[in-house]
Design a protein around this motif. Sequence first.
Motif, PDB file in Angstrom:
ATOM      1  N   TYR A  24       0.813  -1.210   0.000  1.00  0.00           N
ATOM      2  CA  TYR A  24       0.000   0.000   0.000  1.00  0.00           C
ATOM      3  C   TYR A  24       0.853   1.270   0.000  1.00  0.00           C
ATOM      4  CZ  TYR A  24      -4.478  -2.347   0.331  1.00  0.00           C
ATOM      5  OH  TYR A  24      -5.595  -3.095   0.042  1.00  0.00           O
ATOM      6  N   VAL A  25       1.974   1.238   0.716  1.00  0.00           N
ATOM      7  CA  VAL A  25       2.887   2.378   0.664  1.00  0.00           C
ATOM      8  C   VAL A  25       3.438   2.534  -0.747  1.00  0.00           C
ATOM      9  CG1 VAL A  25       5.086   3.286   1.488  1.00  0.00           C
ATOM     10  CG2 VAL A  25       3.492   2.238   3.107  1.00  0.00           C
ATOM     11  N   HIS A  26       3.818   1.429  -1.338  1.00  0.00           N
ATOM     12  CA  HIS A  26       4.395   1.424  -2.684  1.00  0.00           C
ATOM     13  C   HIS A  26       3.412   2.004  -3.697  1.00  0.00           C
ATOM     14  CE1 HIS A  26       6.782  -1.151  -5.829  1.00  0.00           C
ATOM     15  NE2 HIS A  26       6.523   0.055  -6.266  1.00  0.00           N
ATOM     16  N   ILE A  27       2.161   1.518  -3.694  1.00  0.00           N
ATOM     17  CA  ILE A  27       1.226   1.980  -4.727  1.00  0.00           C
ATOM     18  C   ILE A  27       0.762   3.414  -4.463  1.00  0.00           C
ATOM     19  CG2 ILE A  27       0.465  -0.351  -5.300  1.00  0.00           C
ATOM     20  CD1 ILE A  27      -2.164   0.268  -3.834  1.00  0.00           C
ATOM     21  N   ALA A  28       0.775   3.848  -3.192  1.00  0.00           N
ATOM     22  CA  ALA A  28       0.428   5.237  -2.920  1.00  0.00           C
ATOM     23  C   ALA A  28       1.469   6.169  -3.540  1.00  0.00           C
ATOM     24  CB  ALA A  28       0.323   5.474  -1.413  1.00  0.00           C
ATOM     25  N   LEU A  29       2.734   5.820  -3.354  1.00  0.00           N
ATOM     26  CA  LEU A  29       3.808   6.626  -3.947  1.00  0.00           C
ATOM     27  C   LEU A  29       3.764   6.559  -5.472  1.00  0.00           C
ATOM     28  CD1 LEU A  29       6.729   5.700  -1.505  1.00  0.00           C
ATOM     29  CD2 LEU A  29       5.432   7.851  -1.602  1.00  0.00           C
ATOM     30  N   ALA A  30       3.530   5.356  -5.997  1.00  0.00           N
ATOM     31  CA  ALA A  30       3.460   5.197  -7.455  1.00  0.00           C
ATOM     32  C   ALA A  30       2.305   6.004  -8.038  1.00  0.00           C
ATOM     33  CB  ALA A  30       3.302   3.720  -7.813  1.00  0.00           C
ATOM     34  N   THR A  31       1.171   6.039  -7.337  1.00  0.00           N
ATOM     35  CA  THR A  31       0.022   6.795  -7.828  1.00  0.00           C
ATOM     36  C   THR A  31       0.331   8.293  -7.867  1.00  0.00           C
ATOM     37  OG1 THR A  31      -1.517   5.123  -6.977  1.00  0.00           O
ATOM     38  CG2 THR A  31      -2.416   7.322  -7.404  1.00  0.00           C
ATOM     39  N   LEU A  32       1.042   8.787  -6.876  1.00  0.00           N
ATOM     40  CA  LEU A  32       1.442  10.201  -6.882  1.00  0.00           C
ATOM     41  C   LEU A  32       2.365  10.503  -8.056  1.00  0.00           C
ATOM     42  CD1 LEU A  32       2.105  10.815  -3.074  1.00  0.00           C
ATOM     43  CD2 LEU A  32       0.236  11.755  -4.449  1.00  0.00           C
ATOM     44  N   VAL A  33       3.332   9.626  -8.287  1.00  0.00           N
ATOM     45  CA  VAL A  33       4.294   9.844  -9.372  1.00  0.00           C
ATOM     46  C   VAL A  33       3.612   9.757 -10.733  1.00  0.00           C
ATOM     47  CG1 VAL A  33       6.341   8.907 -10.519  1.00  0.00           C
ATOM     48  CG2 VAL A  33       6.271   9.055  -8.020  1.00  0.00           C
ATOM     49  N   THR A  55      -3.435   2.793 -18.281  1.00  0.00           N
ATOM     50  CA  THR A  55      -2.885   1.478 -18.622  1.00  0.00           C
ATOM     51  C   THR A  55      -1.510   1.272 -17.999  1.00  0.00           C
ATOM     52  OG1 THR A  55      -4.113   1.404 -20.710  1.00  0.00           O
ATOM     53  CG2 THR A  55      -2.182  -0.021 -20.535  1.00  0.00           C
ATOM     54  N   VAL A  56      -0.663   2.295 -18.070  1.00  0.00           N
ATOM     55  CA  VAL A  56       0.674   2.195 -17.474  1.00  0.00           C
ATOM     56  C   VAL A  56       0.576   2.018 -15.962  1.00  0.00           C
ATOM     57  CG1 VAL A  56       2.831   3.450 -17.074  1.00  0.00           C
ATOM     58  CG2 VAL A  56       1.747   3.524 -19.332  1.00  0.00           C
ATOM     59  N   TRP A  57      -0.305   2.797 -15.333  1.00  0.00           N
ATOM     60  CA  TRP A  57      -0.493   2.707 -13.879  1.00  0.00           C
ATOM     61  C   TRP A  57      -1.024   1.336 -13.484  1.00  0.00           C
ATOM     62  CZ3 TRP A  57      -5.307   2.712 -11.041  1.00  0.00           C
ATOM     63  CH2 TRP A  57      -5.171   2.904  -9.668  1.00  0.00           C
ATOM     64  N   TRP A  63       1.966  -5.581 -11.368  1.00  0.00           N
ATOM     65  CA  TRP A  63       3.320  -6.076 -11.076  1.00  0.00           C
ATOM     66  C   TRP A  63       3.620  -5.966  -9.572  1.00  0.00           C
ATOM     67  CZ3 TRP A  63       7.285  -3.329  -8.760  1.00  0.00           C
ATOM     68  CH2 TRP A  63       8.491  -4.035  -8.651  1.00  0.00           C
ATOM     69  N   ALA A  64       3.257  -4.834  -8.957  1.00  0.00           N
ATOM     70  CA  ALA A  64       3.543  -4.625  -7.530  1.00  0.00           C
ATOM     71  C   ALA A  64       2.793  -5.635  -6.668  1.00  0.00           C
ATOM     72  CB  ALA A  64       3.175  -3.202  -7.131  1.00  0.00           C
ATOM     73  N   ILE A  71       0.105 -12.194  -5.682  1.00  0.00           N
ATOM     74  CA  ILE A  71      -1.137 -12.258  -6.454  1.00  0.00           C
ATOM     75  C   ILE A  71      -0.788 -12.368  -7.936  1.00  0.00           C
ATOM     76  CG2 ILE A  71      -3.138 -10.941  -7.251  1.00  0.00           C
ATOM     77  CD1 ILE A  71      -3.756 -11.786  -4.569  1.00  0.00           C
ATOM     78  N   VAL A  72      -1.178 -13.473  -8.551  1.00  0.00           N
ATOM     79  CA  VAL A  72      -1.000 -13.671  -9.991  1.00  0.00           C
ATOM     80  C   VAL A  72      -2.357 -13.445 -10.655  1.00  0.00           C
ATOM     81  CG1 VAL A  72      -0.365 -15.295 -11.807  1.00  0.00           C
ATOM     82  CG2 VAL A  72       0.849 -15.325  -9.609  1.00  0.00           C
TER      83      VAL A  72
END
Length: 255
Positions: A24-33, A55-57, A63-64, A71-72
């Motif tokens: 959740y920390v990872h995707i929060a930062l990724a969403t901001l970027v 699509t990129v997000w 992947w994350a 989760i596959v």
Amino acid sequence: MSRADSPVPGKLTLWQYVQNVLFYVHIALATLVYGAWGIFVVLRRGRDGAKHVATVWLRYLIWAARFHLGIVTEVRGTPPTGDCIVASKHQCFWDILSLAYALPDRAFIMKREVMRVPIMGWYAYKVGCIPIDRSRGKDAMKAISAQIKERMQRNALGQLIIYPEGTRTRPGQKKPYKHGVATIRAATGLPVIPVAVNTGLFWPRKGWGIRPGRAVIEFLPAVPADLPSNRLIPHLQEVIETNSDRLMAEAGFTG
């Protein structure tokens, strides 16, 4: 059946809890970027740019989830590419992301409140998602049908995703399907594609305590075009629920 393909019983391990937090920390930062980068793409390319950023997000989030959570995501069947209604079982946030990533020109009918979420809500609006004001009842569906027909005339609709139950359900839980899909099909003549899922076995409704596993979404054959409107909702419920039960049974669910 391998551990990655079946629900994991009992409590999460300490390591799984840690990975939930890190995800959740990872995707929060990724969403901001991605959200900041995407503003320039959207301003330059409009809706096409918003679809590209989404699509990129989505690809990054998938992947994350595999990296942190095990989760596959598996897509079965053939995702539609033209204008249509995609009517899906809804168990958790993950089937939203999986569906959106699998469809090339996706848009959701979603609660009006979701469109107000920072960053995500703005992009949802830009890709063409349609907010619904549930307090307006039948008038809301008439307004949505009018929007859809207008977008079809401009070749700006794509795959419109609707959750017939209107809310997330736990694995094994069944709720009556709402009339919205039938109302929109009657007004627009759009084909209806059912989708079954097993995602709730691994991703809980509230998004905490995610477990490793093979989350499947399956695109099923289109509803027959000549099916009478009064048979559409019973047909959808039978097809979606039966096939979702099959997918969950394959993953070891016996509830």
